[in-house]
Design a protein around this motif. Structure first.
Motif, PDB file in Angstrom:
ATOM      1  N   VAL A 108       1.274 -16.204  -2.740  1.00 45.47           N
ATOM      2  CA  VAL A 108      -0.009 -16.262  -2.047  1.00 45.47           C
ATOM      3  C   VAL A 108      -0.257 -14.927  -1.360  1.00 45.47           C
ATOM      4  O   VAL A 108       0.600 -14.421  -0.623  1.00 45.47           O
ATOM      5  N   VAL A 109      -1.423 -14.356  -1.634  1.00 45.55           N
ATOM      6  CA  VAL A 109      -1.807 -13.081  -1.014  1.00 45.55           C
ATOM      7  C   VAL A 109      -3.134 -13.265  -0.279  1.00 45.55           C
ATOM      8  O   VAL A 109      -4.053 -13.912  -0.794  1.00 45.55           O
ATOM      9  N   SER A 159       0.808  -1.220   0.000  1.00 43.30           N
ATOM     10  CA  SER A 159       0.000   0.000   0.000  1.00 43.30           C
ATOM     11  C   SER A 159       0.838   1.266   0.000  1.00 43.30           C
ATOM     12  O   SER A 159       0.325   2.362  -0.222  1.00 43.30           O
ATOM     13  N   SER A 160       2.133   1.144   0.264  1.00 43.21           N
ATOM     14  CA  SER A 160       2.982   2.336   0.332  1.00 43.21           C
ATOM     15  C   SER A 160       3.722   2.587  -0.972  1.00 43.21           C
ATOM     16  O   SER A 160       4.529   3.511  -1.069  1.00 43.21           O
ATOM     17  N   LEU A 161       3.441   1.770  -1.967  1.00 42.72           N
ATOM     18  CA  LEU A 161       4.150   1.890  -3.230  1.00 42.72           C
ATOM     19  C   LEU A 161       3.837   3.219  -3.903  1.00 42.72           C
ATOM     20  O   LEU A 161       2.682   3.559  -4.128  1.00 42.72           O
ATOM     21  N   ASN A 211      -6.915  -1.315  -1.166  1.00 41.59           N
ATOM     22  CA  ASN A 211      -6.846  -0.867   0.224  1.00 41.59           C
ATOM     23  C   ASN A 211      -8.134  -0.206   0.699  1.00 41.59           C
ATOM     24  O   ASN A 211      -8.368  -0.103   1.903  1.00 41.59           O
ATOM     25  N   PHE A 212      -8.970   0.235  -0.222  1.00 35.28           N
ATOM     26  CA  PHE A 212     -10.281   0.765   0.140  1.00 35.28           C
ATOM     27  C   PHE A 212     -11.156  -0.360   0.680  1.00 35.28           C
ATOM     28  O   PHE A 212     -11.866  -0.187   1.680  1.00 35.28           O
ATOM     29  N   TYR A 213     -11.100  -1.526   0.024  1.00 36.75           N
ATOM     30  CA  TYR A 213     -12.004  -2.625   0.363  1.00 36.75           C
ATOM     31  C   TYR A 213     -11.393  -3.720   1.235  1.00 36.75           C
ATOM     32  O   TYR A 213     -12.124  -4.593   1.709  1.00 36.75           O
ATOM     33  N   SER A 214     -10.074  -3.692   1.450  1.00 34.22           N
ATOM     34  CA  SER A 214      -9.464  -4.806   2.185  1.00 34.22           C
ATOM     35  C   SER A 214      -8.157  -4.401   2.847  1.00 34.22           C
ATOM     36  O   SER A 214      -7.622  -3.312   2.610  1.00 34.22           O
ATOM     37  N   ASP A 215      -7.668  -5.318   3.667  1.00 31.79           N
ATOM     38  CA  ASP A 215      -6.322  -5.215   4.233  1.00 31.79           C
ATOM     39  C   ASP A 215      -5.517  -6.355   3.615  1.00 31.79           C
ATOM     40  O   ASP A 215      -5.691  -7.522   3.993  1.00 31.79           O
ATOM     41  N   PRO A 216      -4.658  -6.057   2.624  1.00 31.64           N
ATOM     42  CA  PRO A 216      -3.924  -7.116   1.935  1.00 31.64           C
ATOM     43  C   PRO A 216      -2.630  -7.491   2.653  1.00 31.64           C
ATOM     44  O   PRO A 216      -2.037  -6.666   3.363  1.00 31.64           O
ATOM     45  N   GLU A 217      -2.210  -8.740   2.453  1.00 31.05           N
ATOM     46  CA  GLU A 217      -0.941  -9.198   3.031  1.00 31.05           C
ATOM     47  C   GLU A 217      -0.291 -10.215   2.096  1.00 31.05           C
ATOM     48  O   GLU A 217      -0.905 -11.207   1.710  1.00 31.05           O
TER      49      GLU A 217
END
Length: 350
Positions: free
Chosen positions: A269-270, A228-230, A243-249
């Motif tokens: 895998v994300v 998200s910081s890209l 990032n509006f709809y989810s918290d990705p990892e």
């Protein structure tokens, strides 16, 4: 293509899969793998023979033999037009299922089940699976493999054109559980790389149905979506959307050698933890917000005061940027999700 040709296409490192000697779980519904091979692998037979009198039979894991023989039984070869790359390493499927913490009674959507190897692991974990498969031959193969098992439903359909709410409503409980928590499903899938963006755009706004989405994606795309910081040339509207709809990892990298046919890139895998509507960033209109974001990135090399002139005059945009604590010369790749949210709300009020 004959079976011998398929086998020669497999990386040598996968020709002799490891047979687990620790699992004591009950055997899966693995009828197709048994009928396709005619018999279980010798190593598995030896393990079962030495333990059946003492404990339950060991679960039968998919390996490259069962995957390729399942394809061969239907005279199939992976179709490039559908982006088909089949998983040959059962441990990767286990990682996907573990990442979603799939447990007994869970409802899982799988996209592109292929030969059913991931479906098999999901069933072993106790899940009810809705599998959507575009290829009619592979859909028939998965139906045959899990015939008689009411916990697997196969829909022959193009996922990008599917009415997911309608399909999921047919298997989700109509009432909330006694503990008051909502009944939500999960998505666990090894998807074709060529539809990854479409899949992400379709699934992430569905926090009312799914609690989390676990996807095996092209590694480069996975890194881009999860960071998200890209703020580089790769920073795009999809980053704001995710990032509006989810918290990705980003969870783990998967080597290209684990697939058949082997792709030119690695995978990863994300995990996307979906947000509920009440947790979305506060904007007056989601449609208007993303229209602004897309417009900003359409003129990516332009300053925002130029690319958003269709919304309001440049001086008003400059004033909104300053009110948001941003330079009046800001460009879209310099703004975070929260920056865009604040800017949108200020411009809409203007």
């Amino acid at each position: 293509m004959r079976m011998s040709s398929l086998l020669h296409s497999v990386p040598p490192s996968l020709l002799f899969p490891h047979v687990s000697s620790t699992s004591t779980s009950p055997p899966p519904h693995d009828g197709l793998a048994a009928t396709a091979t005619g018999k279980l692998p010798n190593a598995t037979l030896r393990v079962q023979a030495s333990t059946t009198s003492k404990r339950k039979p060991r679960r039968q894991e998919d390996d490259y033999h069962s995957t390729l023989k399942a394809l061969n039984s239907k005279g199939r070869f992976p179709r490039k037009s559908l982006g088909q790359h089949y998983m040959l390493n059962g441990s990767v499927n286990e990682e996907l299922v573990a990442a979603a913490n799939v447990k007994e009674g869970d409802i899982v959507l799988e996209i592109g089940p292929g030969t059913g190897s991931l479906t098999n692991v999901l069933v072993n974990a106790g899940a009810t699976v809705l599998a959507i498969e575009k290829d009619p031959h592979m859909a028939a193969l998965v139906r045959e493999r899990f015939a008689g098992l009411d916990r697997v439903k196969v829909v022959e359909e193009d996922f990008t054109r599917s009415h997911i709410h309608s399909h999921m409503s047919s298997i989700l409980p109509s009432k909330s559980p006694p503990d008051g928590n909502s009944c939500s499903a999960k998505v666990v899938a090894n998807i074709p790389f060529n539809i990854s963006t479409d899949v992400v755009k379709q699934l992430l706004p569905m926090g009312d149905i799914f609690s989390e989405v676990i996807l095996l994606l092209q590694d480069e795309a996975a890194l881009r979506l999860a960071d998200s910081s890209l703020r580089s040339s790769e920073y795009r509207p999809i980053n704001i959307f995710v990032n509006f709809y989810s918290d990705p990892e980003y969870l783990l990298k998967v080597s290209r050698t684990n697939f058949f046919p082997q792709p030119k890139v690695d995978a990863a895998v994300v995990a996307f933890k979906l947000k509920q509507t009440v947790d979305y960033p506060r904007v007056s209109s989601i449609k208007s917000f993303f229209s602004m974001v897309n417009s900003a990135f359409n003129g990516k090399r332009k300053m925002m005061r130029k690319s958003l002139q269709h919304m309001c005059p440049s001086p008003d945009i400059e004033a909104a940027l300053c009110a948001a604590g941003l330079p009046p010369t800001s460009r879209p790749e310099e703004l975070t999700l929260q920056d865009f949210v604040m800017l949108h709300n200020l411009i809409v009020k203007t």
